[in-house]
Design an enzyme around this catalytic site. Structure first.
Site, mmCIF file in Angstrom:
data_model
loop_
_atom_site.group_PDB
_atom_site.id
_atom_site.type_symbol
_atom_site.label_atom_id
_atom_site.label_comp_id
_atom_site.label_asym_id
_atom_site.label_seq_id
_atom_site.Cartn_x
_atom_site.Cartn_y
_atom_site.Cartn_z
ATOM 1 N N THR A 147 0.911 -1.245 -0.063
ATOM 2 C CA THR A 147 -0.028 0.011 0.048
ATOM 3 C C THR A 147 0.621 1.369 0.008
ATOM 4 O O THR A 147 0.264 2.143 0.025
ATOM 5 C CB THR A 147 -1.012 -0.026 1.361
ATOM 6 O OG1 THR A 147 -0.325 0.141 2.473
ATOM 7 C CG2 THR A 147 -2.123 -1.009 1.133
ATOM 8 N N LYS A 168 10.171 -1.195 2.006
ATOM 9 C CA LYS A 168 8.589 -0.962 1.895
ATOM 10 C C LYS A 168 7.911 -0.968 3.352
ATOM 11 O O LYS A 168 8.481 -1.747 4.224
ATOM 12 C CB LYS A 168 7.959 -1.869 0.739
ATOM 13 C CG LYS A 168 8.022 -3.469 1.327
ATOM 14 C CD LYS A 168 6.896 -3.819 2.243
ATOM 15 C CE LYS A 168 5.389 -3.407 1.809
ATOM 16 N NZ LYS A 168 4.456 -3.782 3.104
ATOM 17 N N GLY A 169 6.979 -0.401 3.398
ATOM 18 C CA GLY A 169 6.136 -0.319 4.585
ATOM 19 C C GLY A 169 5.464 0.887 5.076
ATOM 20 O O GLY A 169 6.093 1.978 4.987
ATOM 21 N N VAL A 170 4.217 0.738 5.186
ATOM 22 C CA VAL A 170 3.531 2.047 5.628
ATOM 23 C C VAL A 170 2.259 1.800 6.632
ATOM 24 O O VAL A 170 1.736 2.669 7.256
ATOM 25 C CB VAL A 170 2.742 2.611 4.124
ATOM 26 C CG1 VAL A 170 3.602 3.184 3.417
ATOM 27 C CG2 VAL A 170 1.853 1.701 3.352
ATOM 28 N N GLY A 171 2.103 0.366 6.640
ATOM 29 C CA GLY A 171 0.891 0.166 7.896
ATOM 30 C C GLY A 171 1.328 -1.200 8.619
ATOM 31 O O GLY A 171 2.312 -2.042 8.101
ATOM 32 N N THR A 179 11.904 -3.654 10.816
ATOM 33 C CA THR A 179 10.374 -3.228 10.391
ATOM 34 C C THR A 179 10.205 -3.490 9.268
ATOM 35 O O THR A 179 11.127 -3.470 8.180
ATOM 36 C CB THR A 179 9.675 -2.008 11.114
ATOM 37 O OG1 THR A 179 8.611 -1.941 10.710
ATOM 38 C CG2 THR A 179 10.471 -0.899 10.340
ATOM 39 N N GLU A 258 0.256 4.957 6.215
ATOM 40 C CA GLU A 258 -0.837 4.795 5.307
ATOM 41 C C GLU A 258 -2.031 6.049 5.713
ATOM 42 O O GLU A 258 -2.203 6.183 7.001
ATOM 43 C CB GLU A 258 -1.823 3.401 5.973
ATOM 44 C CG GLU A 258 -1.072 2.263 5.058
ATOM 45 C CD GLU A 258 -1.605 0.839 5.535
ATOM 46 O OE1 GLU A 258 -1.553 0.069 4.749
ATOM 47 O OE2 GLU A 258 -2.289 0.766 6.565
ATOM 48 N N ASN A 381 -7.863 0.727 5.532
ATOM 49 C CA ASN A 381 -7.701 -0.351 6.479
ATOM 50 C C ASN A 381 -8.839 -1.092 6.927
ATOM 51 O O ASN A 381 -9.007 -2.235 7.344
ATOM 52 C CB ASN A 381 -6.906 -0.457 7.823
ATOM 53 C CG ASN A 381 -5.402 -0.218 7.485
ATOM 54 O OD1 ASN A 381 -4.872 -1.180 7.224
ATOM 55 N ND2 ASN A 381 -4.756 1.072 7.503
ATOM 56 N N THR A 386 -11.229 -6.118 1.015
ATOM 57 C CA THR A 386 -12.686 -6.204 0.038
ATOM 58 C C THR A 386 -12.623 -5.128 -0.995
ATOM 59 O O THR A 386 -13.669 -4.865 -1.690
ATOM 60 C CB THR A 386 -13.746 -5.954 1.079
ATOM 61 O OG1 THR A 386 -13.670 -4.862 1.877
ATOM 62 C CG2 THR A 386 -13.981 -7.043 1.717
#
Length: 386
Positions: A147, A168-171, A179, A258, A381, A386
Site C-alpha cells: 500500500t 517498503k512499509g506503511v502500515g 520493521t 497509510e 484499513n 474487500t
C-alpha cells in the site's frame, strides 16, 4: 525517486507473478553474482510466516547471495501448505540461478491468511532465465510495494564502495527487531561478524525507531548483503553511511504511513538511559490522541504529557522536571503565551512536526519517527481485503 549509486556484482529480476490481478510487478529477486556476507533481522511475532522461518535459517551462517520477495501476499497463517509453497518458490529460483536454496532469503508481505496463487506463480517462475539483467534497484523498490504510495530507495558511497537500500512499509508497522521489508546491497568487504554488529546497531537507531500504528508485522525482514567486490572499507565510515541511508528510508516510511499527512519526529533527551528515552518517545508517537492532535493542527500539548505519563513503571519521571516543546517552542512547564501558541500552530501546519521532550534525569536520548492519524488510514484499513 533518486538515482542510486549501484554496487558492483548485483543483478535484479522483477516481474508480475499474479499475486494480485492489477498488472503491477510483485515478484523480485535481488542477487549477488558472487558469495556475499549477510546480516539479517526478523520479526519476533509468534505468527511469523514461513518466509521468515526459511530466511532466518538461511542467514544463520552469515553467508547468502540474495533474496526473493513476493509482494501483496504475506503467506502467513497458511499452515503446512503455505510453508511448502514458500519452499517451492525459493527452491525453483535457486535452481534457475544455480545456487543451493540456503543461499537465498525469501520474504513475503501483504494480506495474511491467503496462500500464494501457485499456478500463476509457477507460470512466472517458468519464465526466469539466468543471468538476470544488471541491477535495477528502482524497479526492485517499486516491485516490493504493497500500500506504499511511492517507492523507497536510497544510496551512498563509502570510499571505493557503493551502498544501496530499498524498503517498503506503511502500515502494520511497529518494529520488534527491524520493521517491514528492507534490503541493502553493497560491494564493500566486511567480515560477517563485523557486518552483523554494524547492521544491528544501525537498525536499533533507525528501523527500530519508527512506528505507524503499533502493530508488529508477521513478516518483518531486514537484511544486508556485502559481496566485497570493491574491497575493504573503514568500518566507522561504513556504519555512518549505512545509518544515513537507513534513516532516510525510515523518514520515507514514516512520512508515507497509510493515510499519513505529516511526519512526526519525537526527540527525547535527559532520560535515565537510551532505552527509557526510546520507550517514552514510542509512547508519545503511538498515542492516537497525539496523532490526531497533529493531524488537526491542534496545540493540545496536554496530550503529550498524558502520553509520557503512561510510562507508569518509570518512577524516576518527575512531572515537575519534564519539559515539552513543539518545534523549539516550549509549551510545558511554562504555558505558552498567545504569540508562542501561534508559533506552535504554525509548526503543526508543516509537513514535519517535531516534539521535543526533556526528562531531566540523565544523559539518555533517542529519536523516534511516526505519522499522524487520518481518515485515510481508517478508510484504507477498513476495506483492505474487500
Amino acid at each position: 525517486m533518486p538515482n542510486p549509486t549501484v554496487p558492483r556484482g548485483f543483478r535484479v529480476h522483477t516481474g508480475h507473478a499474479g499475486l494480485l490481478d492489477d498488472g503491477r510487478d510483485d515478484f523480485t529477486v535481488v542477487l549477488s553474482e558472487v558469495p556475499a556476507a549477510v546480516a539479517a533481522m526478523f520479526t519476533r511475532s509468534r505468527f511469523a510466516g514461513p518466509s521468515v522461518e526459511l530466511s532466518r535459517a538461511a542467514a544463520a551462517d552469515g553467508s547468502a547471495c540474495g533474496v526473493v520477495v513476493l509482494a501483496r501476499n504475506a503467506n502467513v497463517a497458511t499452515g503446512m501448505a503455505g510453508a511448502a509453497d514458500a519452499a517451492e518458490v525459493r527452491d525453483r529460483v535457486a535452481a534457475v540461478v544455480g545456487l543451493d536454496p540456503d543461499q537465498l532469503l525469501i520474504a513475503s508481505t501483504g494480506v495474511i491468511g491467503r496462500q500464494y496463487p501457485m499456478p500463476r506463480v509457477r507460470e512466472h517462475l517458468a519464465t526466469l532465465r539466468w543471468p538476470f539483467p544488471r541491477a535495477d534497484f528502482a524497479a526492485a523498490a517499486r516491485a516490493i510495494m504493497t500500500t506504499d504510495t511511492r517507492a523507497k530507495l536510497r544510496s551512498a558511497r563509502v570510499g571505493e564502495a557503493s551502498l544501496v537500500g530499498i524498503a517498503k512499509g506503511v502500515g502494520m508497522l511497529e518494529p520488534n527487531m527491524a520493521t517491514m521489508l528492507a534490503f541493502f546491497c553493497t560491494d564493500a568487504e566486511l567480515a560477517h561478524e563485523r557486518l552483523d554488529t554494524v547492521f544491528r546497531s544501525v537498525v536499533e537507531r533507525t528501523f527500530n525507531a519508527v512506528s505507524i500504528d503499533t502493530d508488529t508485522s508477521t513478516s518483518d525482514t531486514a537484511g544486508i548483503f556485502a559481496n566485497g567486490l570493491a574491497g575493504p572499507v573503514i568500518e566507522e565510515e561504513f556504519r555512518a553511511a549505512l545509518h544515513s541511508v537507513a534513516l532516510e528510508l525510515v523518514r520515507d516510511i514514516a512520512s508515507d504511513g497509510e493515510g499519513a499527512g505529516k511526519l512526526i519526529t519525537v526527540q527525547v533527551r535527559g532520560a535515565r538511559d537510551d532505552a527509557q528515552a526510546k520507550r517514552v518517545g514510542k509512547t508519545v508517537v503511538n498515542s492516537p490522541l497525539v496523532k490526531t492532535m497533529v493531524h488537526g493542527n491542534d496545540p493540545n500539548w496536554g496530550r503529550v504529557t498524558m502520553a509520557i505519563g503512561k510510562c507508569e513503571n518509570d518512577l524516576d519521571i518527575d512531572p515537575d522536571r519534564v519539559a515539552v516543546g513543539f518545534g523549539g517552542t516550549e509549551v510545558y512547564p511554562n504555558e505558552p503565551n498567545r504569540a508562542a501558541l501561534e508559533q506552535v500552530v504554525a509548526h503543526l501546519r508543516s509537513n514535519e512536526v517535531m516534539i521535543d521532550i526533556n526528562l531531566d534525569i540523565g544523559s539518555g536520548e533517542f529519536t523516534v519517527y511516526g505519522c499522524d492519524l487520518t481518515e485515510g488510514y481508517i478508510q484504507l484499513n477498513s476495506n483492505y481485503t474487500t
